[in-house]
Design a protein around this motif. Sequence first.
Motif, PDB file in Angstrom:
ATOM      1  N   LEU A  17      15.312 -42.931  27.568  1.00  0.00           N
ATOM      2  CA  LEU A  17      14.144 -42.808  26.691  1.00  0.00           C
ATOM      3  C   LEU A  17      14.545 -42.981  25.238  1.00  0.00           C
ATOM      4  O   LEU A  17      13.871 -43.692  24.476  1.00  0.00           O
ATOM      5  CB  LEU A  17      13.467 -41.453  26.900  1.00  0.00           C
ATOM      6  CG  LEU A  17      12.231 -41.195  26.036  1.00  0.00           C
ATOM      7  CD1 LEU A  17      11.140 -42.226  26.315  1.00  0.00           C
ATOM      8  CD2 LEU A  17      11.694 -39.783  26.280  1.00  0.00           C
ATOM      9  N   LEU A  18      15.647 -42.350  24.852  1.00  0.00           N
ATOM     10  CA  LEU A  18      16.113 -42.461  23.467  1.00  0.00           C
ATOM     11  C   LEU A  18      16.381 -43.917  23.103  1.00  0.00           C
ATOM     12  O   LEU A  18      15.909 -44.422  22.068  1.00  0.00           O
ATOM     13  CB  LEU A  18      17.381 -41.623  23.281  1.00  0.00           C
ATOM     14  CG  LEU A  18      18.043 -41.712  21.906  1.00  0.00           C
ATOM     15  CD1 LEU A  18      17.122 -41.158  20.824  1.00  0.00           C
ATOM     16  CD2 LEU A  18      19.378 -40.952  21.908  1.00  0.00           C
ATOM     17  N   HIS A  19      17.130 -44.616  23.952  1.00  0.00           N
ATOM     18  CA  HIS A  19      17.460 -46.017  23.665  1.00  0.00           C
ATOM     19  C   HIS A  19      16.225 -46.914  23.767  1.00  0.00           C
ATOM     20  O   HIS A  19      16.104 -47.887  23.010  1.00  0.00           O
ATOM     21  CB  HIS A  19      18.559 -46.500  24.612  1.00  0.00           C
ATOM     22  CG  HIS A  19      19.891 -45.862  24.374  1.00  0.00           C
ATOM     23  ND1 HIS A  19      20.553 -45.970  23.167  1.00  0.00           N
ATOM     24  CD2 HIS A  19      20.681 -45.097  25.183  1.00  0.00           C
ATOM     25  CE1 HIS A  19      21.709 -45.310  23.240  1.00  0.00           C
ATOM     26  NE2 HIS A  19      21.809 -44.762  24.448  1.00  0.00           N
ATOM     27  N   ALA A  20      15.301 -46.597  24.706  1.00  0.00           N
ATOM     28  CA  ALA A  20      14.078 -47.385  24.832  1.00  0.00           C
ATOM     29  C   ALA A  20      13.227 -47.245  23.579  1.00  0.00           C
ATOM     30  O   ALA A  20      12.642 -48.224  23.093  1.00  0.00           O
ATOM     31  CB  ALA A  20      13.302 -46.942  26.075  1.00  0.00           C
ATOM     32  N   GLU A  21      13.127 -46.024  23.042  1.00  0.00           N
ATOM     33  CA  GLU A  21      12.355 -45.805  21.822  1.00  0.00           C
ATOM     34  C   GLU A  21      12.967 -46.564  20.648  1.00  0.00           C
ATOM     35  O   GLU A  21      12.247 -47.131  19.816  1.00  0.00           O
ATOM     36  CB  GLU A  21      12.282 -44.315  21.523  1.00  0.00           C
ATOM     37  CG  GLU A  21      11.395 -43.539  22.499  1.00  0.00           C
ATOM     38  CD  GLU A  21      11.462 -42.040  22.287  1.00  0.00           C
ATOM     39  OE1 GLU A  21      12.424 -41.582  21.634  1.00  0.00           O
ATOM     40  OE2 GLU A  21      10.558 -41.335  22.778  1.00  0.00           O
ATOM     41  N   GLY A  31      11.233 -52.242  25.638  1.00  0.00           N
ATOM     42  CA  GLY A  31      11.621 -50.863  25.341  1.00  0.00           C
ATOM     43  C   GLY A  31      10.416 -49.943  25.386  1.00  0.00           C
ATOM     44  O   GLY A  31      10.478 -48.843  25.953  1.00  0.00           O
ATOM     45  N   ALA A  32       9.309 -50.382  24.814  1.00  0.00           N
ATOM     46  CA  ALA A  32       8.090 -49.575  24.845  1.00  0.00           C
ATOM     47  C   ALA A  32       7.577 -49.427  26.274  1.00  0.00           C
ATOM     48  O   ALA A  32       7.096 -48.357  26.663  1.00  0.00           O
ATOM     49  CB  ALA A  32       7.028 -50.217  23.961  1.00  0.00           C
ATOM     50  N   THR A  33       7.687 -50.488  27.073  1.00  0.00           N
ATOM     51  CA  THR A  33       7.251 -50.414  28.471  1.00  0.00           C
ATOM     52  C   THR A  33       8.093 -49.408  29.246  1.00  0.00           C
ATOM     53  O   THR A  33       7.563 -48.598  30.014  1.00  0.00           O
ATOM     54  CB  THR A  33       7.341 -51.796  29.142  1.00  0.00           C
ATOM     55  OG1 THR A  33       6.509 -52.715  28.428  1.00  0.00           O
ATOM     56  CG2 THR A  33       6.894 -51.731  30.591  1.00  0.00           C
ATOM     57  N   LEU A  34       9.409 -49.445  29.057  1.00  0.00           N
ATOM     58  CA  LEU A  34      10.276 -48.502  29.760  1.00  0.00           C
ATOM     59  C   LEU A  34       9.968 -47.068  29.330  1.00  0.00           C
ATOM     60  O   LEU A  34       9.908 -46.156  30.162  1.00  0.00           O
ATOM     61  CB  LEU A  34      11.743 -48.842  29.497  1.00  0.00           C
ATOM     62  CG  LEU A  34      12.772 -47.922  30.179  1.00  0.00           C
ATOM     63  CD1 LEU A  34      12.566 -47.900  31.686  1.00  0.00           C
ATOM     64  CD2 LEU A  34      14.193 -48.354  29.827  1.00  0.00           C
ATOM     65  N   ALA A  35       9.761 -46.863  28.047  1.00  0.00           N
ATOM     66  CA  ALA A  35       9.413 -45.517  27.565  1.00  0.00           C
ATOM     67  C   ALA A  35       8.102 -45.054  28.210  1.00  0.00           C
ATOM     68  O   ALA A  35       7.964 -43.885  28.596  1.00  0.00           O
ATOM     69  CB  ALA A  35       9.280 -45.530  26.045  1.00  0.00           C
ATOM     70  N   GLY A  36       7.152 -45.967  28.351  1.00  0.00           N
ATOM     71  CA  GLY A  36       5.884 -45.628  28.989  1.00  0.00           C
ATOM     72  C   GLY A  36       6.072 -45.200  30.432  1.00  0.00           C
ATOM     73  O   GLY A  36       5.473 -44.217  30.887  1.00  0.00           O
ATOM     74  N   HIS A  37       6.919 -45.903  31.169  1.00  0.00           N
ATOM     75  CA  HIS A  37       7.158 -45.557  32.571  1.00  0.00           C
ATOM     76  C   HIS A  37       7.849 -44.193  32.690  1.00  0.00           C
ATOM     77  O   HIS A  37       7.528 -43.402  33.578  1.00  0.00           O
ATOM     78  CB  HIS A  37       7.997 -46.638  33.251  1.00  0.00           C
ATOM     79  CG  HIS A  37       7.207 -47.833  33.666  1.00  0.00           C
ATOM     80  ND1 HIS A  37       6.215 -47.785  34.627  1.00  0.00           N
ATOM     81  CD2 HIS A  37       7.254 -49.130  33.245  1.00  0.00           C
ATOM     82  CE1 HIS A  37       5.696 -48.991  34.782  1.00  0.00           C
ATOM     83  NE2 HIS A  37       6.305 -49.827  33.950  1.00  0.00           N
ATOM     84  N   ILE A  38       8.779 -43.922  31.804  1.00  0.00           N
ATOM     85  CA  ILE A  38       9.474 -42.627  31.833  1.00  0.00           C
ATOM     86  C   ILE A  38       8.477 -41.503  31.587  1.00  0.00           C
ATOM     87  O   ILE A  38       8.492 -40.475  32.279  1.00  0.00           O
ATOM     88  CB  ILE A  38      10.620 -42.614  30.810  1.00  0.00           C
ATOM     89  CG1 ILE A  38      11.736 -43.572  31.265  1.00  0.00           C
ATOM     90  CG2 ILE A  38      11.172 -41.193  30.627  1.00  0.00           C
ATOM     91  CD1 ILE A  38      12.820 -43.797  30.225  1.00  0.00           C
ATOM     92  N   LYS A  39       7.605 -41.678  30.624  1.00  0.00           N
ATOM     93  CA  LYS A  39       6.602 -40.656  30.329  1.00  0.00           C
ATOM     94  C   LYS A  39       5.565 -40.538  31.447  1.00  0.00           C
ATOM     95  O   LYS A  39       5.140 -39.432  31.803  1.00  0.00           O
ATOM     96  CB  LYS A  39       5.902 -40.975  29.000  1.00  0.00           C
ATOM     97  CG  LYS A  39       6.769 -40.749  27.763  1.00  0.00           C
ATOM     98  CD  LYS A  39       7.114 -39.265  27.629  1.00  0.00           C
ATOM     99  CE  LYS A  39       7.877 -38.966  26.366  1.00  0.00           C
ATOM    100  NZ  LYS A  39       8.268 -37.527  26.289  1.00  0.00           N
ATOM    101  N   LEU A  40       5.160 -41.674  32.001  1.00  0.00           N
ATOM    102  CA  LEU A  40       4.148 -41.676  33.046  1.00  0.00           C
ATOM    103  C   LEU A  40       4.609 -40.885  34.270  1.00  0.00           C
ATOM    104  O   LEU A  40       3.839 -40.114  34.849  1.00  0.00           O
ATOM    105  CB  LEU A  40       3.822 -43.113  33.451  1.00  0.00           C
ATOM    106  CG  LEU A  40       2.793 -43.288  34.574  1.00  0.00           C
ATOM    107  CD1 LEU A  40       1.434 -42.771  34.145  1.00  0.00           C
ATOM    108  CD2 LEU A  40       2.701 -44.760  34.973  1.00  0.00           C
TER     109      LEU A  40
END
Length: 317
Positions: A17-21, A31-40
């Motif tokens: 998440l840190l690196h994706a952000e 990166g934003a898509t990966l962060a979204g999946h982690i949060k979802l």
Amino acid sequence: MAQASGAYLVGDYAGALLHAERAAAAGEARGATLAGHIKLHGLDGEPDDRAAVRWFTRAAERGEPDALIALSRLAQAERGGLSAWQAGDYLDRAAQTGDARAALEYGLYLMESGDPARASDTLDWLRLSAESGYAQAYSEYAIALDQWVHGPHDPARALDWYERGGLAGDPHAALQAGLLYLSGEAGAQDQAHGAELVEMAAEMNLPAAMGQTALLYFQGEGVPADPARAVSWAQAGARAGDAESQFLLAYALATGEGAAVNRRDAYLWVLRAGQPGQGSLAEDSDRAQLEAALERVLDPAVAAQVREQAILTAADF
């Protein structure tokens, strides 16, 4: 982004998440898509739909199709503050990027909406996805061409796509292609090739195809008649709950065609073929006649035991 992907793959979701952000901040849509999946999915803690929507929206602004597809699914479920009416717009935008998966998703969305005014658009998106080589679109496009209420009902156009879907691993598509070749309904009758496709579907563990394959070997249609092989496929389909297979197995056990005569087991299978459920042969006259014939030759006490067994094991099929 490479660091985010690497951390994700080893299960370090906080690091991912840190690196994706950071990647998103640098303008990387993935990166934003990966962060979204982690949060979802709450991989860094509790699921947070609204945070996921914020990240997916950021990626979507850069035309990222995966993010747009995710937003459409959240919208359809009315999660994260989104509304169902937004789903179509997200999928339209995703498909416009040229992404084959998005084209399929949008085509299926339009198909499900049932709007006849959008029938041409629906077929176009499914066709574009299929023609781009997206294997999951092959059978969906074939179904739209052949069976969809607002489609052209054109099995000849659908046949090639059914076959491609079957070769890509979809047993339902392989079965449909095989049946069309066997019947000649699509204008290209080839019984040997049709039988080959039907048996391919059976080998992919589709119960309905097992029954059809058994029937082909009993009748010698497209393949040399082989009652023993027919019984083998009927047994597999019967145990998997296919009513046609159950009837064929009952027939073989009652007549001795391809199997040793066993009228008790034949009666059990003919009863199972007539039990309620999808594909039931309860109203089939041939099945009813076989059931009645077996009842006449079985000891009444044995027949009663078998009927009880059929009822008690109904949930197993």
